[in-house]
Design an enzyme around this catalytic site. Sequence first.
Site, PDB file in Angstrom:
ATOM      1  N   CYS B  87      47.016 -52.948 -27.414  1.00  0.00           N
ATOM      2  CA  CYS B  87      48.311 -53.218 -26.788  1.00  0.00           C
ATOM      3  C   CYS B  87      48.504 -54.728 -26.616  1.00  0.00           C
ATOM      4  O   CYS B  87      48.669 -55.438 -27.597  1.00  0.00           O
ATOM      5  CB  CYS B  87      48.432 -52.444 -25.473  1.00  0.00           C
ATOM      6  SG  CYS B  87      50.132 -52.290 -24.893  1.00  0.00           S
ATOM      7  N   HIS B 195      46.728 -46.724 -26.688  1.00  0.00           N
ATOM      8  CA  HIS B 195      45.591 -46.977 -25.787  1.00  0.00           C
ATOM      9  C   HIS B 195      44.485 -45.932 -25.960  1.00  0.00           C
ATOM     10  O   HIS B 195      44.498 -44.918 -25.254  1.00  0.00           O
ATOM     11  CB  HIS B 195      46.063 -46.935 -24.335  1.00  0.00           C
ATOM     12  CG  HIS B 195      46.874 -48.121 -23.923  1.00  0.00           C
ATOM     13  ND1 HIS B 195      46.315 -49.251 -23.378  1.00  0.00           N
ATOM     14  CD2 HIS B 195      48.205 -48.355 -23.986  1.00  0.00           C
ATOM     15  CE1 HIS B 195      47.262 -50.138 -23.113  1.00  0.00           C
ATOM     16  NE2 HIS B 195      48.417 -49.618 -23.470  1.00  0.00           N
ATOM     17  N   GLU B 197      41.542 -46.090 -24.852  1.00  0.00           N
ATOM     18  CA  GLU B 197      40.743 -46.029 -23.613  1.00  0.00           C
ATOM     19  C   GLU B 197      41.377 -45.123 -22.565  1.00  0.00           C
ATOM     20  O   GLU B 197      40.751 -44.812 -21.560  1.00  0.00           O
ATOM     21  CB  GLU B 197      40.522 -47.446 -23.057  1.00  0.00           C
ATOM     22  CG  GLU B 197      41.654 -48.040 -22.248  1.00  0.00           C
ATOM     23  CD  GLU B 197      42.813 -48.569 -23.089  1.00  0.00           C
ATOM     24  OE1 GLU B 197      42.853 -48.286 -24.300  1.00  0.00           O
ATOM     25  OE2 GLU B 197      43.683 -49.244 -22.519  1.00  0.00           O
TER      26      GLU B 197
END
Lengths: 76, 221
Positions: B87, B195, B197
Site C-alpha cells: 500500500c 494488504h 498482512e
Amino acid sequence: MKARVFVTLKNGVLDPQGRAIGQALAGLGFDGVEDVRVGRMFELTLADGTEVSTIEEMARKLLANMVIENFRVELA
Amino acid sequence: MKSAVIVFPGSNCDRDVAVALRDVTGRAPAMVWHGDHDLPDGLELIVLPGGFSHGDYLRSGAVAARAPVMRAVTNAAARGVRVLGICNGFQVLTEAGLLPGALMRNAGLNFVCRHVALRVEAGAAAFTRGYAPGELIQLPVAHHDGSYVADAATLDRLEQQGQVAFRYAEPVNGSARDIAGVVNEAGTVLGLMPHPERAIEAAHGGTDGRRLFEGLLHAMA
C-alpha cells in the site's frame, strides 16, 4: 528571494480530481468548461542568489514526480 | 528468516506486518526507524508498511521515499535483499525509483476499503510462490491513491518481462491494466496495493495473505 514552482500533471495522465471539479463547475451553471487539470504551487523563500538550476533540482528530486508530472519555475 | 519493518511517522500497518512476520516465520522482525541510516546485518526481507507516511503531504510516499533509511534500503535492494512494499509502501517504492510507475488518486475518487479478488500473475517470483499461477485470491484493500499509472512502453515491458505479480479481477481503482502489484526486473522487490498482512488468520475473513509470507519463507529456505 522567492520562487514559485508549479507542478502539473503531464498531458495524457488522467486527472480524476480535475474531472470532478469540471463537473462541479458545470453543475454551478458555468458552461464551456472543457477540461480542468489540478496542479500544485510551491512558494519557496530562498537565500538570495539561489540558482534556478538548484530550484529545478529540488523540483526533480521531491516537489514533482517526474513519472506523471511536469514543473515550471517562476522567480518572484 | 531475518526481516525488518521500516517505521515511518504516520504508518499504521507496521505492527500488523510485524505480527504477520512473527507468526509465519517464528521470528520477530527488527523495527527500523525511518531516520536511521543503517539496517541490521543479514536481512533477508525488508517491509515498507501501509499507512499514511508523513501524512501523505506532497504525494503519498513522496517524503518517506527521501528518508535517511531509504538509502540503506536501496543499497540492500541492489544486493538482492527482498523488499516488500504494501500500500503506502508500494507508493514509497515507486517514489524512490525502486519500482517503475506511480500511484495516483483512485479513478472514482473514493477511498476503497473492502476485500477484492486478485489474480496471481507471475508464478515464478519468490513473492508468488505460495500461490498457483492464475489462482484467484481475496485480499483486503484500503487506499485512496491506488491507481497504478505508467506510460504504455513501461506497461508493455512489465507485461513482457513477467513483472506484473497481481492483477485485480474486478474494477477497484482505475489502475492501468488492472495492475495491483509489480516486481522489479530481478523479481526481488514487490509493490502491492492490497494488504496481505490483514489476511493472516481466519478471523480476518480469509488467510490468502498468509501464503504470500509463507511463500517468501520457503523461497528463502
